[in-house]
Design an enzyme around this catalytic site. Structure first.
Site, PDB file in Angstrom:
ATOM      1  N   GLU A 106       9.176 -68.851   8.012  1.00 38.70           N
ATOM      2  CA  GLU A 106      10.380 -68.274   7.395  1.00 38.70           C
ATOM      3  C   GLU A 106      11.535 -68.247   8.393  1.00 38.70           C
ATOM      4  O   GLU A 106      12.141 -67.198   8.636  1.00 38.70           O
ATOM      5  CB  GLU A 106      10.091 -66.871   6.813  1.00 38.70           C
ATOM      6  CG  GLU A 106       9.086 -66.929   5.681  1.00 38.70           C
ATOM      7  CD  GLU A 106       9.008 -65.677   4.799  1.00 38.70           C
ATOM      8  OE1 GLU A 106       9.636 -64.650   5.117  1.00 38.70           O
ATOM      9  OE2 GLU A 106       8.320 -65.740   3.770  1.00 38.70           O
ATOM     10  N   TYR A 126       6.825 -65.196  -3.909  1.00 39.88           N
ATOM     11  CA  TYR A 126       6.080 -64.003  -4.324  1.00 39.88           C
ATOM     12  C   TYR A 126       6.436 -63.646  -5.756  1.00 39.88           C
ATOM     13  O   TYR A 126       7.590 -63.786  -6.178  1.00 39.88           O
ATOM     14  CB  TYR A 126       6.409 -62.821  -3.408  1.00 39.88           C
ATOM     15  CG  TYR A 126       5.745 -62.935  -2.054  1.00 39.88           C
ATOM     16  CD1 TYR A 126       4.415 -62.554  -1.883  1.00 39.88           C
ATOM     17  CD2 TYR A 126       6.416 -63.465  -0.962  1.00 39.88           C
ATOM     18  CE1 TYR A 126       3.788 -62.685  -0.650  1.00 39.88           C
ATOM     19  CE2 TYR A 126       5.786 -63.598   0.284  1.00 39.88           C
ATOM     20  CZ  TYR A 126       4.473 -63.202   0.423  1.00 39.88           C
ATOM     21  OH  TYR A 126       3.839 -63.335   1.632  1.00 39.88           O
ATOM     22  N   GLU A 167       2.390 -68.924   1.239  1.00 39.68           N
ATOM     23  CA  GLU A 167       2.467 -67.495   0.893  1.00 39.68           C
ATOM     24  C   GLU A 167       2.771 -67.404  -0.599  1.00 39.68           C
ATOM     25  O   GLU A 167       3.824 -67.877  -1.049  1.00 39.68           O
ATOM     26  CB  GLU A 167       3.543 -66.773   1.716  1.00 39.68           C
ATOM     27  CG  GLU A 167       3.141 -66.606   3.160  1.00 39.68           C
ATOM     28  CD  GLU A 167       4.090 -65.741   3.976  1.00 39.68           C
ATOM     29  OE1 GLU A 167       4.764 -64.865   3.407  1.00 39.68           O
ATOM     30  OE2 GLU A 167       4.155 -65.969   5.204  1.00 39.68           O
TER      31      GLU A 167
END
Ligand SMILES: O=[N+]([O-])c1ccc(O[C@@H]2O[C@@H](CO)[C@H](O)[C@H]2O)cc1
Length: 503
Positions: free
Chosen positions: A174, A240, A297
């Site tokens: 990130e 997410y 992720e």
């Protein structure tokens, strides 16, 4: 309304990389410490410091690959803090995650031992944000160099004479955010520089992974592919499932209403559009699909459990999470030409965890059971499964009621994974089975289902078996037509075995 589908068992669509079933464990909250590492002196039964109950549960689901040490923590981590005698390792504050004491007892040697015990590949995420090229280069040398060198001698002095195999290496995490707040042009140059020193020693061949975009940041993908694609084997995507644009109030893991149920699944389905659009950008620079997309992720992110440390990201896990897992894994299967790996966030005690622990107690979450049921797809060949799902309508919005995918394994068994997203209604599905081996005398069908009566049904330490897989038999086979009745809020895996006549 019912849905109908066609399964073409002889139309093969490529390998479902087992790495899609990968995991991620960060130095965050009780993910590593307590969740995995308890230390050799702990009263909790352990193997060289790793708790046995968690180890056994993870071995069962055949973890292919594990990403470590972060996450954001990766760009704050200095690997030399985590080697040598444990009692002399630096004690420090985990500034990123709740100010926990980090005693560095779980470091490089402990991680590589965990991978060995799990029988999985190591995916190490190196530090670009606050580390140096030299630091990353020396970590690779420490881990994988077999000859004599300062790093390999230090490794041997710390008890590991032989080099390890490290298959996957992430160059930063990130870096558009916690990993340095960089612009894509700047990171692309840093990526090119750092990866130069991620060297292959001896037989060890490293798969180099560039930090890709956050969600729908298509601009980041464009720049990285344009400026650095020839230097990478894969690029990452993070996404997410949260309830809305508001990170301050992400909704609760349990005790939610049907609107939240619907919105969560709608958000999870967005993964399909993200992969499609990022993959289209990748196609412009990599039409042969040499470069993999690694979704390292993904998962649900709710408000932390009341009473837990907010920075520890500890959340319960319900049948809703099982549906998110099933839907997402089905999406990854459908994109198996581009998705090379995926790592759910995170393995134990953090976010959409497969396992929760409390002291010496452990429970398996509904998400764990989906990974257990779906493991039959690992390294299987995807087969064509076409269908149009009936709609799941809620407050004037529509999503497909059913998510599905199918594969055939090396023994010829076909597996179909089916999710019924509807919180209230059954879904009837008729599957036309085509292309089954002509020498088959008959087919045997069996099934396993994970379902619940309440939208937030979950397992607790007091009642760990509220949501567990059960045998499934709400189907009939009429000739080549398999009629299946999927209960609301359910994840099902069907197994079709062909009995081939002996010649
Ligand atoms: O939008 N946010 O608020 C947000 C905050 C942190 C964040 O970090 C990612 O998620 C963390 C937890 O898995 C990993 O360490 C990191 O890579 C990703 C997104």
């Amino acid at each position: 309304m019912a849905s109908s589908a066609v399964l073409n068992a002889d139309l093969r669509k490529g390998l479902i990389h087992k790495e899609i079933y990968g995991h991620f464990s960060e130095h965050l909250g009780r993910g590593i410490y307590e969740g995995i590492w308890v230390g050799e002196d702990s009263p909790i039964p352990n193997t060289k410091g790793i708790r046995n109950d968690v180890l056994k549960a993870l071995q069962r689901i055949k973890i292919p690959v594990l990403r470590w040490p972060g996450g954001c923590f990766a760009d704050d981590y200095h690997w030399e803090d985590g080697i040598g005698p444990r009692e002399t390792r630096k004690r420090m504050i985990n500034k990123l995650w709740g100010g926990a004491i980090e005693n560095n007892h779980f470091g490089t040697h402990e991680f590589m031992m965990l991978c060995e015990l799990l029988g999985c590949d190591a995916y190490i995420n190196g530090n670009v944000g606050s580390g140096t090229v030299r630091e990353m280069s020396e970590w690779v040398e420490y881990l994988t160099f077999g000859g004599e060198s300062p790093m390999s001698s230090m490794r041997a002095a710390n008890g590991q004479a032989e080099p390890w195999t490290v298959k996957y290496w992430g160059v930063g995490n990130e870096n558009w955010g916690c990993g340095g707040n960089m612009r894509p042009e700047y990171y692309a140059d840093l990526y090119r520089q750092y990866q130069t020193y991620v060297r292959n020693y001896g037989e060890n061949k490293i798969h180099r992974i560039a930090c890709g975009p956050n969600g729908n940041d298509y601009g980041w993908m464009e720049v990285l592919m344009r400026e650095a694609s020839s230097f990478m084997d894969s690029i990452t995507l993070h996404y997410y499932t949260i309830l809305g644009p508001n990170w301050e109030n992400k909704g609760d893991a349990t005790g939610f209403n049907t609107d939240e149920w619907f919105t969560t699944l709608e958000q999870a389905l967005h993964m399909d559009e993200l992969i499609t659009r990022h993959s289209a950008i990748m196609d412009q620079y990599d039409p042969d699909k040499r470069i993999g997309l690694i979704v390292d992720e993904w998962g649900t992110w709710y408000n932390s459990e009341p009473g837990s440390m907010p920075g520890y990201l500890y959340q319960q896990n319900s049948i809703r999470d099982a549906l998110v897992a099933g839907v997402t894994l089905n999406i990854f299967h459908q994109h198996n030409d581009r998705v090379r790996m995926a790592n759910i966030a995170q393995m134990v005690n953090v976010l959409q965890a497969l396992i929760l622990t409390e002291g010496e107690r452990m429970l398996l979450t509904p998400t764990y059971h989906v990974f257990d049921m779906f493991k039959v797809h690992q390294d299987a060949e995807r087969v064509e499964f076409t269908f149009e799902s009936e709609a799941y309508r809620h407050n004037g919005r529509d999503i497909p009621a059913v998510s599905a995918s199918a594969s055939v394994d090396q023994e010829g068994a076909i597996h179909i994974s089916l999710c019924n997203l509807n919180h209230a209604d059954d879904s009837d599905l008729t599957i036309d089975l085509r292309g089954i081996d002509e020498r088959s005398e008959g087919l045997s069908v069996s099934g396993t289902i994970l379902a619940a009566a309440e939208i937030d049904a979950h397992n607790t330490f007091e009642h760990p078996d509220q949501v567990v897989p059960q045998p499934f038999n709400a189907f009939v086979l009429e000739g080549s037509k398999l009629k299946v009745q999927l209960p609301p809020m359910s994840v099902t895996v069907l197994e079709i075995k062909q009995q081939v006549a002996k010649v």
